[in-house]
Scaffold this motif. Sequence first.
Motif, PDB file in Angstrom:
ATOM      1  N   LEU A  76       0.827  -1.210   0.000  1.00 48.38           N
ATOM      2  CA  LEU A  76       0.000   0.000   0.000  1.00 48.38           C
ATOM      3  C   LEU A  76       0.863   1.263   0.000  1.00 48.38           C
ATOM      4  O   LEU A  76       0.480   2.269  -0.605  1.00 48.38           O
ATOM      5  N   CYS A  77       2.022   1.215   0.643  1.00 46.12           N
ATOM      6  CA  CYS A  77       2.946   2.363   0.589  1.00 46.12           C
ATOM      7  C   CYS A  77       3.417   2.606  -0.846  1.00 46.12           C
ATOM      8  O   CYS A  77       3.501   3.746  -1.292  1.00 46.12           O
ATOM      9  N   ILE A  78       3.720   1.521  -1.537  1.00 47.43           N
ATOM     10  CA  ILE A  78       4.160   1.649  -2.925  1.00 47.43           C
ATOM     11  C   ILE A  78       3.037   2.227  -3.789  1.00 47.43           C
ATOM     12  O   ILE A  78       3.268   3.130  -4.603  1.00 47.43           O
ATOM     13  N   ILE A  79       1.826   1.727  -3.598  1.00 51.10           N
ATOM     14  CA  ILE A  79       0.669   2.243  -4.346  1.00 51.10           C
ATOM     15  C   ILE A  79       0.445   3.712  -4.016  1.00 51.10           C
ATOM     16  O   ILE A  79       0.179   4.526  -4.907  1.00 51.10           O
ATOM     17  N   CYS A  80       0.582   4.050  -2.737  1.00 54.19           N
ATOM     18  CA  CYS A  80       0.415   5.446  -2.315  1.00 54.19           C
ATOM     19  C   CYS A  80       1.433   6.351  -3.014  1.00 54.19           C
ATOM     20  O   CYS A  80       1.079   7.433  -3.516  1.00 54.19           O
ATOM     21  N   MET A  81       2.669   5.905  -3.072  1.00 51.88           N
ATOM     22  CA  MET A  81       3.700   6.703  -3.739  1.00 51.88           C
ATOM     23  C   MET A  81       3.395   6.862  -5.227  1.00 51.88           C
ATOM     24  O   MET A  81       3.572   7.949  -5.796  1.00 51.88           O
ATOM     25  N   TRP A  94      -5.988   8.145   1.225  1.00 51.32           N
ATOM     26  CA  TRP A  94      -6.755   6.988   1.711  1.00 51.32           C
ATOM     27  C   TRP A  94      -5.909   5.708   1.688  1.00 51.32           C
ATOM     28  O   TRP A  94      -5.967   4.891   2.618  1.00 51.32           O
ATOM     29  N   VAL A  95      -5.114   5.563   0.661  1.00 49.95           N
ATOM     30  CA  VAL A  95      -4.247   4.381   0.584  1.00 49.95           C
ATOM     31  C   VAL A  95      -3.194   4.436   1.693  1.00 49.95           C
ATOM     32  O   VAL A  95      -2.865   3.412   2.303  1.00 49.95           O
ATOM     33  N   PHE A  96      -2.691   5.637   1.985  1.00 46.26           N
ATOM     34  CA  PHE A  96      -1.712   5.773   3.067  1.00 46.26           C
ATOM     35  C   PHE A  96      -2.338   5.428   4.415  1.00 46.26           C
ATOM     36  O   PHE A  96      -1.713   4.753   5.241  1.00 46.26           O
ATOM     37  N   VAL A  97      -3.566   5.863   4.631  1.00 46.72           N
ATOM     38  CA  VAL A  97      -4.282   5.519   5.870  1.00 46.72           C
ATOM     39  C   VAL A  97      -4.453   4.000   5.964  1.00 46.72           C
ATOM     40  O   VAL A  97      -4.239   3.409   7.030  1.00 46.72           O
TER      41      VAL A  97
END
Length: 152
Positions: A76-81, A94-97
């Motif tokens: 999810l961190c990778i997706i957030c970035m 939202w992805v970071f949360v």
Amino acid sequence: MELQLSTPALLFSAITLLMLAFTNRFLAIATLIRSLHKNYLKEPDSELIVEQIQNLRSRLTLIKNMQLFGVFSFLLCIICMYLLFQGYTQAANWVFVASMLSLLISLAISLIEIQISTKALNLELSDMEEIFENRKGSLDIFFKKDPENENE
């Protein structure tokens, strides 16, 4: 507060270290299971070995779930970035949360596993407590001089 690209990137090192710790726990438990399996084959009626095997089975499940949520948090961190890089800041927030919640769940499961591992150590100590009770619970027996060797 606006989420920057460096914020989820900071979690990379923390999550990686946690995953390393979880893997070390897994490897330690795998070694214990192999050792207990050998002991169980020698002494299948031992109540202590059976209890330890049950304890290790539940710990294995918890470690698997800790790793699962840790990896999920990492992904999810990778997706957030990626979302931040593409300019989708609301979705990235939202992805970071979700990544943080996944990490929180992983840590909570880790806390539960630590409690269970403490129980396992107490099982090991229960054998020694019986020996100490038979000797009046004193550690002096380990520090007393042997009367036969006292002349040396």
